[in-house]
Design a protein around this motif. Structure first.
Motif, PDB file in Angstrom:
ATOM      1  N   ASN A   1      69.836  15.690  44.288  1.00 22.96           N
ATOM      2  CA  ASN A   1      69.980  14.583  43.322  1.00 22.96           C
ATOM      3  C   ASN A   1      68.334  14.398  42.789  1.00 22.96           C
ATOM      4  O   ASN A   1      68.221  13.970  41.578  1.00 22.96           O
TER       5      ASN A   1
ATOM      6  N   THR B   1      66.961  14.352  39.028  1.00 23.05           N
ATOM      7  CA  THR B   1      66.503  13.223  38.449  1.00 23.05           C
ATOM      8  C   THR B   1      64.926  13.376  38.122  1.00 23.05           C
ATOM      9  O   THR B   1      64.547  13.012  36.924  1.00 23.05           O
TER      10      THR B   1
ATOM     11  N   ALA C   1      64.468  15.673  35.327  1.00 19.72           N
ATOM     12  CA  ALA C   1      64.526  15.185  33.992  1.00 19.72           C
ATOM     13  C   ALA C   1      63.581  14.346  33.575  1.00 19.72           C
ATOM     14  O   ALA C   1      63.177  14.340  32.650  1.00 19.72           O
ATOM     15  N   LEU C   2      63.318  13.553  34.537  1.00 16.97           N
ATOM     16  CA  LEU C   2      62.296  12.335  34.009  1.00 16.97           C
ATOM     17  C   LEU C   2      60.888  13.065  33.482  1.00 16.97           C
ATOM     18  O   LEU C   2      60.510  12.664  32.590  1.00 16.97           O
TER      19      LEU C   2
ATOM     20  N   PHE D   1      70.359  15.801  32.488  1.00 23.39           N
ATOM     21  CA  PHE D   1      70.306  14.473  32.243  1.00 23.39           C
ATOM     22  C   PHE D   1      71.474  13.705  33.143  1.00 23.39           C
ATOM     23  O   PHE D   1      71.702  12.730  33.639  1.00 23.39           O
TER      24      PHE D   1
ATOM     25  N   SER E   1      72.333  13.519  36.460  1.00 26.15           N
ATOM     26  CA  SER E   1      71.478  12.439  37.113  1.00 26.15           C
ATOM     27  C   SER E   1      71.885  11.043  37.138  1.00 26.15           C
ATOM     28  O   SER E   1      71.952  10.555  38.049  1.00 26.15           O
TER      29      SER E   1
ATOM     30  N   ASP F   1      70.719   8.347  36.559  1.00 25.16           N
ATOM     31  CA  ASP F   1      69.515   7.562  36.509  1.00 25.16           C
ATOM     32  C   ASP F   1      68.519   7.834  35.208  1.00 25.16           C
ATOM     33  O   ASP F   1      68.118   7.017  34.719  1.00 25.16           O
ATOM     34  N   ALA F   2      68.291   9.181  35.283  1.00 22.81           N
ATOM     35  CA  ALA F   2      67.554   9.553  34.155  1.00 22.81           C
ATOM     36  C   ALA F   2      68.068   9.375  32.975  1.00 22.81           C
ATOM     37  O   ALA F   2      67.256   8.703  32.076  1.00 22.81           O
TER      38      ALA F   2
END
Lengths: 165, 626, 101
Positions: free
Chosen positions: B213, B217, B220-221, B274, B277, B279-280
């Motif tokens: 994960n 994340t 993705a960020l 995204f 994830s 969070d992203a």
């Protein structure tokens, strides 16, 4: 008896040699050289190489030293010029002594493996035979060398006056 | 459909020809460039029809190029609803802008190069949307950035233009670094550049071992960082207002419809990553919201017509990101299309105004232009109204979709702030339109005249589309179930058009009310505006200075970057150059000089050396033998 | 009187000549020292010949050739020294440094 002769001759030879390399008077040096070369002739005689002793006296004593004396005469600036040593003479002395030490050590150590006391002589006939049979080619070449040296010396010494340097 | 790859190739070919042989070509290559993009547009229709015939879905065509270290590199294209939509948008807007440029850039000495850069840009952007693997996408991404630099700084004789181009490039570079690192991380962990494969692995439930994960994340960020740069999200938006130094058609194409959309496109393309994830996605939504609000506020206080539009673009891009963060793929992309059309038209309108007023952009010096430039005024009003969210215009529908998505997917506070932003958008749009085109005729603009047809026709075309495109959201029969059904993500089920009456009513009231209120404010009650400005003076100043971000960036550059740079430079000069490079050379010279001292030319010295050598050899041999 | 005596004597002569060749400043003196070196070598070679078990002749032949070539060399060397004296006015070897780096 032979040993005594040896030591006397050694004295003469080495004395002459030391004289050559140390004296300040150049003419004296030539005369010391003559003494040394004469001593060497004596050694040849001790070693039963009479022909060689003869040749030594004739050539060195009779010719070489004369030539050297002539050269001395022709290249003098002042009267009996004094010649100092080169400024590097301690190093030269050290090197020479070092070399002598090495050689002496090598000879001495080696001498233990053989201790010959017998000297053999060679007859003139035998020497001549070998010289002209086995060593014929070098002999001829040596004579050529002498010829070339003669001509060369004349050429070098003569043309110095014509052109610059 | 397999031939869709030809679309960008037309553009590359045109660029090549014009760049190399430009001045010799008939009309300096203008029509060649337009021909290339028109061909692309035509081909798009074939692709679209073929796509619908074969069944809207997901298709890939690829050719392997080479394999190294277990990673395959390929040329490939994806044809899915997203791509087809983008193809249409890009080719159409590019075509319209290039035709408009015939009039706008008339007489410019370097017009050949202008069109060459346009062709290159179109080709690169099309490659970007077609790419099926991250490497190809990155190539196109960088190329698009390059074209932006070239076109912003097209009038590079002007110092401000050159600086703006540099600023744009450097700011987006910050984002690009993130993008590159993200791509590298993905490739390292999945062993492939292919987008489909990466997404499959990321969303695979059994992928917990393969892609943690944290990795998902993180990448993705990082990808989002790249998107932030290109799509002018806060705080990497600082380059967009300055980019207005470029010609208006360039602003219309690159900084309204296409290049700035690339960031949104990237997030949309990689949305499964995204979504995996969580969070992203939250970060995306937050950044989008902040950008939307910040941009709207900046637009409200700006006095330069093009800057208002630039900040407006920034704000709407924020809305798109917000939509994606809320899971509204359809809403975001649809808004991308409607905004692109409308904003492009607005920029063309601004260009028309500048063309008529000798490049004047200060709206305080304008007024009542509709009397002298009726066509421009009409199209501009339509575009502004659309983006403000007035009902039945296209951007209204897409904005509604966004509001719906945010309501469904995110915390209520997002919805509230979004509605605030909607009010602000209506407000600044009203302000811009009113001050520039309506009201009494300002003396300074008496000499204005309407633009030639070659410029007004594209604007009219875009305006008509703005009126109509909105209705695509409805199910129109004949097998077409509405835009929501068309713009499917792979693996998603269709969501038909829904209408939340309360939300729609609320947004309509807010938008219309704000627009009308703003109109009245700037029309009759200018004194309210001035007193408000005085009361919130510090806020006003902060807005004028762009929240002091530019100053902040400059400080970082001066104090941190330059200092670090000078340290490194010092190291390079002293250690690497003086010691490392010159050192051996000087050392050799020194050694040589030392050796030279022994070459005295005197026989005695050489003789001693030789004798020493003999002595050494003698000792050596003696020791060996003994 | 063993071989060792003659060996040491020859070595001494050679090294004395070496010293003279390296340390003396007149070209003529250097040449005289070289003659000493050659004679030293001759002594050793002839001694080897005399004390040898198998071959008693080769050493003598070598010594003969050495004497021959030494004579030739002296002639040429003196010619060169004369030339040198004529162009420079002195035979100081310290002044012959044309090959100086």
């Amino acid at each position: 008896m032979a040993l005594a002769v040896f030591y006397v001759l050694a004295l003469v030879t080495l004395g002459g040699a030391i004289g050559v390399v140390t004296t300040r008077n150049i003419v004296h040096a030539a005369l010391f050289l003559l003494a040394a070369l004469g001593g060497v002739a004596g050694f040849f005689a001790l070693l039963y190489a009479e022909f060689l002793a003869l040749a030594q006296v004739l050539i060195y004593g009779g010719a070489v030293v004369i030539v050297i004396l002539f050269a001395l005469m022709l290249t003098r600036r002042g009267e009996l010029e004094l010649m100092d040593e080169h400024k590097r003479w301690p190093l030269a002395a050290a090197v020479s002594f070092g070399l002598f030490a090495v050689m002496a050590a090598a000879f001495t150590i080696d001498a233990a493996s053989y201790n010959a006391e017998v000297r053999t002589s060679v007859s003139l006939d035998a020497l001549g035979a070998v010289l002209f049979e086995r060593w014929a080619a070098p002999f001829e070449i040596a004579s050529l060398v002498l010829l070339v040296a003669l001509i060369g010396a004349i050429v070098i010494a003569r043309s110095g006056g014509r052109d610059e340097g | 459909m397999e031939w869709a790859w030809l679309i960008p190739v037309f553009g590359f070919a045109a660029f090549g020809v014009i760049a190399l042989a430009g001045n010799g070509l008939p009309w300096r290559g203008r029509y060649l460039s337009i021909l290339a993009i028109a061909a692309g547009f035509a081909l798009f229709w074939f692709v679209l029809l073929d796509f619908i015939e074969r069944g809207a879905g997901f298709h890939r065509f690829g050719v392997d190029w080479f394999e190294t270290g277990g990673v395959k590199v390929a040329w490939g294209i994806i044809i899915d609803p997203l791509t087809v939509t983008m193809l249409g948008l890009v080719t159409f807007v590019a075509l319209a802008v290039q035709v408009y440029s015939l009039g706008y850039m008339k007489g410019d000495k370097r017009i050949g190069w202008y069109y060459a850069a346009h062709s290159l840009f179109a080709a690169a952007m099309l490659t970007l949307v077609l790419a099926d693997n991250l490497l190809l996408l990155y190539f196109a991404w960088e190329l698009v950035g390059l074209c932006s630099y070239l076109l912003i700084g097209f009038w590079h004789e002007r110092r401000s233009a050159a600086e703006a181009a540099k600023k744009a490039f450097i700011t987006t570079r910050i984002g690009d670094v993130g993008l590159l690192i993200g791509i590298i991380l993905l490739v390292v962990h999945t062993g492939t550049f292919d987008i489909t494969e990466i997404l499959a692995r990321a969303t695979n439930p059994a992928a917990g071992e393969e892609m943690s994960n944290a990795l998902i994340t993180g990448t993705a960020l990082l990808l989002f960082l790249g998107a932030m740069g290109k799509s002018a999200q806060f705080p990497l938006h600082v380059w967009l207002p300055d980019a207005m130094e470029g010609p208006s058609p360039v602003s219309a194409l690159i900084h309204a419809a296409t290049m700035v959309a690339a960031g949104v496109f990237l997030v949309a393309r990689m949305l499964p990553l995204f979504e995996a994830s969580g969070d992203a996605l939250a970060v995306v939504a937050a950044v989008g919201l902040i950008t939307g609000l910040a941009g709207a506020a900046l637009a409200l206080t700006s006095t330069d017509l093009k800057r208002i539009l630039a900040y407006s673009t920034m704000s709407h891009l924020g809305f798109m990101m917000l939509a994606l963060g809320a899971g509204g793929f359809t809403a975001a992309i649809f808004h991308l299309v409607t905004h692109g059309l409308a904003k492009a038209m607005l920029f063309l309108g601004a260009g028309s105004v500048m063309h008529a007023l000798d490049d004047e952009t200060d709206i305080r010096k304008m007024g009542g232009l509709r009397r002298l430039m009726p066509m421009t005024a009409l199209t501009f009003t339509i575009g502004a109204a659309s983006l403000a969210g007035l009902p039945l215009l296209s951007a209204f529908w897409s904005k509604d979709e966004i509001i719906l998505a945010v309501h469904d997917g995110l915390h209520p506070v997002y919805l509230v702030l979004l509605l605030v932003a909607v009010v602000l958008s209506a407000l600044y749009m009203a302000r811009a339109v009113r001050l520039a085109f309506y009201g009494p005729l300002n003396d300074a603009v008496r000499r204005a005249h309407e633009s030639p047809k070659v410029m007004t026709l594209p604007m009219l075309l875009l305006a008509s589309l703005t009126l109509v495109v909105g209705f695509l959201v409805l199910p129109l029969g004949g097998g077409y179930e509405g835009i929501g059904a068309f713009l499917l993500q792979p693996g998603e089920k269709a969501h038909p058009f829904t209408l939340n009456v309360w939300l729609t009513a609320a947004s309509v009231i807010l938008a219309v009310g704000a627009f009308a209120g703003g109109w009245r404010l700037y029309d009759k009650r200018a004194d309210v505006v001035t007193s408000a400005r005085e009361r919130f003076a510090s806020l006003h100043r902060a807005l004028e200075r762009g929240y002091y971000l530019d100053a902040g960036y400059q400080w970082v550059i001066d104090k941190v970057v330059m200092r670090a740079g000078s340290v490194v430079a010092l190291f390079d000069r002293r250690v690497v150059n003086d010691r490392g490079v010159n050192g051996p050379g000087e050392g050799t010279v020194f050694a040589g000089r030392q050796l030279r001292r022994h070459v005295t030319g005197l026989f005695a010295d050489y003789g001693v050396a030789m004798a020493l050598g003999v002595l050494a050899i003698g000792i050596f041999l003696w020791v060996r033998v003994a | 009187m063993t071989l060792l005596h003659f060996e040491l004597l020859g070595a001494a002569l050679f090294c004395l000549g070496l010293y003279g060749a390296l340390a003396r400043r007149s070209a003529v003196l250097v040449l005289m020292s070289i003659e000493l070196m050659l004679n030293g070598v001759n002594v050793i070679v002839v001694a080897f010949a005399a004390y040898s078990v198998r071959d008693n002749v080769t050493g003598l032949v070598i010594a003969i050739f050495v004497i021959t070539i030494a004579a030739a060399e002296v002639a040429l060397a003196m010619a060169i020294v004369l030339r040198l004296f004529r162009s420079r006015g002195s035979v100081n070897v310290d002044e012959i440094d044309a090959l100086r780096g």
